[in-house]
Design an enzyme around this catalytic site. Structure first.
Site: not given
Ligand code: ADP
Length: 538
Positions: A182, A329, A438, A443
């Site tokens: 990640t 993940e 919050k 929220w």
């Molecule tokens: P990191 O956790 O380091 O940012 P990732 O690419 O795995 O790397 O990130 C996943 C996160 O990105 C998700 O948990 C979410 O918060 C955000 N995310 C991914 N796609 C979207 C989307 N279409 N809209 C909103 N948030 C998104």
């Protein structure tokens, strides 16, 4: 009674075999670091991949060994993507935008045996080379330049391989095939280990038309999303599976270079994070008749897709934008904002509203939300943390010393994303749990505020963070980057938001900044903005 169907393991060599047999003449095009355009066919690709597999074996790589890559998106990276898993090893993509310290941690944690690195990225590798112990460093030469002492030349390595000695991996489909850490937005990078089976099922699900992309052999596909970011969202595997033409941009991710490739290579499908697509839209808008594009669909993910982007591409350029939600993940496909039958005949405005949500879970992906009161109702209003399970969702992190808290007791993965789910099962991401605001116990969605602000004609980018407040505990505060030559006052921004949100949602302040700090994969780095706020405001 067992069914009487063949035992056929879902493994990566099956993709390679299919591409080689059926799509031999199809093209793979790359813009290389020296800006030259490289072209070859799936036939060439398959031959070189087999040679690389054999050569890696000759170098001592065995089943389960990690072969890391530190590369831009191009054909040699694609070869490594297949060569390692096709011989039972694991391809481990390293994020070239991470710090040398993070890369040291990741390489050591993964115990990589080999690193394949672009020559143009050697200065980065040199910064942490002394702190890692890998057996072979293989350099992909830049424009025929000599390779420095102590490294192997990638082209020599490929040339030393013998395709007739290639032994495709034919073991258990649950065997690990690829690995990605990640990007560390939320703490130390964590290793996600994909299996042959998870990659294959993920590919099938990405490819089915109910997810909205429906890539086939007739497509020309350009992934802007880096191959080190969640396997470029699966594009390299999926496109090879169906024999689509693949177009790789190398290090050149500026709007002009991308639009040039879109036009020349007749790209029909592309994918990237919202900030990159915003840049492309602005470039197009500067001279709307300049490019003749064949794009039919743009996949946007990684961060929330601003609604105005969907509308702008559709109205001005007749290009459909599709939103995907996912995580490293989740391989990463979790959901897409594909239009359902209820919406195909709806007004354009309703369709844009829907596309700005994260959409329905992909086939095989199950979702639920939970807050302090238990599972949330699917009412489109109640917020809770999204939990997910499915065949390509991580069940654990690699060598994780602190596994507590990331999975539920019944083994669902806790995403850390705060969502609502409506009665149709459509997900809407409201925030990441760590970015949540919050205020007075309620929220407030920073994502919703940001996306609306970015729809203002003077605003290029907007990020909303939580600031401490004595009365309400937390309040929203907005940082904005303005478009060139535009001005806007905080009062005007407030008025613009007023009729769109409840009063208590409106940010307490609006501050102009030159740029929003970004993470290694181009997302807003809100922790840096929170630090800035506390520094500036004591
Ligand atoms: P990191 O956790 O380091 O940012 P990732 O690419 O795995 O790397 O990130 C996943 C996160 O990105 C998700 O948990 C979410 O918060 C955000 N995310 C991914 N796609 C979207 C989307 N279409 N809209 C909103 N948030 C998104």
């Amino acid at each position: 009674m067992r069914g009487l169907m063949m035992e056929y393991q879902l493994t990566i060599p099956t993709i390679l075999r299919r591409a080689e047999t059926l799509f031999a003449k199809k093209e793979i095009v790359s813009r290389m670091p020296d800006k030259s355009i490289h072209r070859y066919t799936y036939k060439d690709f398959a031959l070189r991949t087999k040679k690389l597999s054999d050569a890696l074996h000759q170098l001592g790589v065995r089943h389960g060994d990690r072969v890391a890559t530190l590369c831009w998106n191009h054909y040699q990276h694609l070869e490594a993507y297949f060569a390692a898993p096709c011989m039972g090893a694991i391809v481990h993509t390293l994020n070239l935008r991470l710090s040398p310290d993070d890369l040291t941690y990741i390489v050591n944690h993964a115990e990589d045996k080999v690193i394949i690195v672009d020559q143009v990225l050697l200065p980065l590798l040199e910064k942490f080379k002394a702190n890692i112990s890998v057996q072979h460093l293989i350099v992909i030469p830049n424009a025929g330049q000599p390779i420095p002492q102590g490294y192997l030349n990638y082209e020599d390595v490929v040339a030393s391989g013998d395709a007739s000695r290639f032994e495709p991996f034919e073991g258990d489909e649950y065997t690990a095939a690829s690995m990605c850490y990640t990007s560390g937005t939320t703490g130390k990078p964590k290793g996600v280990l994909y299996s042959h089976r998870s990659i294959m099922l993920h590919a099938m699900s990405c490819l089915v038309s109910c997810c909205g992309l429906g890539i086939t052999e007739v497509d020309s596909v350009l992934p802007i999303v880096p191959m080190f970011h969640a396997s470029a969202w699966g594009f390299p595997f999926n496109c090879t599976f169906v024999g689509a033409k693949q177009v790789f941009p190398g290090p050149y991710l500026d709007p002009e270079s991308l639009l040039d490739l879109y036009e020349k290579e007749k790209v029909t499908v592309t994918g990237g994070v919202p900030t990159v697509m915003l840049g492309i839209l602005n470039k197009l808008d500067a001279d709307p008749n300049r490019y003749k594009l064949a794009l039919r669909i743009i996949l946007v993910g990684g961060s929330a897709l601003p609604r105005f982007l969907v509308k702008a591409f559709d109205e001005r350029y007749h290009i459909q934008v599709l939103q995907g939600w996912g995580m490293t993940e989740t391989s990463p496909l979790g959901s897409t904002s594909v239009l359902t039958s209820q919406l195909v005949n709806a007004s354009k405005e309703e369709q844009y509203d829907h596309t700005a949500k994260q959409g329905l879970p992909a086939p095989f992906v199950e979702i639920r939300g939970r807050n302090e009161n238990g599972f949330i109702p699917w009412d489109g209003v109640t917020m809770g943390e999204l939990e997910i399970r499915g065949p390509w969702i991580a069940a654990a992190y690699y060598r994780d010393m602190e596994p507590e808290g990331k999975f539920t007791s019944d083994e669902w993965f806790k995403t850390g994303d705060i969502v609502t789910i409506d009665e149709q099962g459509c997900i809407e991401i409201k925030d990441r749990s760590k970015d949540v605001i919050k205020s007075g116990g309620e929220w407030i969605s920073s994502v919703a505020l940001e996306n609306t602000l970015m729809g203002h004609s003077a605003v290029m980018e907007a990020a909303v963070i939580s600031i401490p407040d004595e009365k309400w505990m937390e309040r929203p505060y907005a940082y904005v980057v303005l478009k060139e030559g535009k001005t806007v006052t905080p009062d005007e921004l407030k008025k613009y938001l007023e009729d769109k949100f409840a009063k208590f949602w409106l940010p307490d302040g609006y501050e102009e900044v030159a740029a929003i700090p970004k993470t290694s994969v181009g997302k807003f780095l809100k922790s840096a903005l929170r630090d800035k706020y506390s520094k500036d405001h004591g």
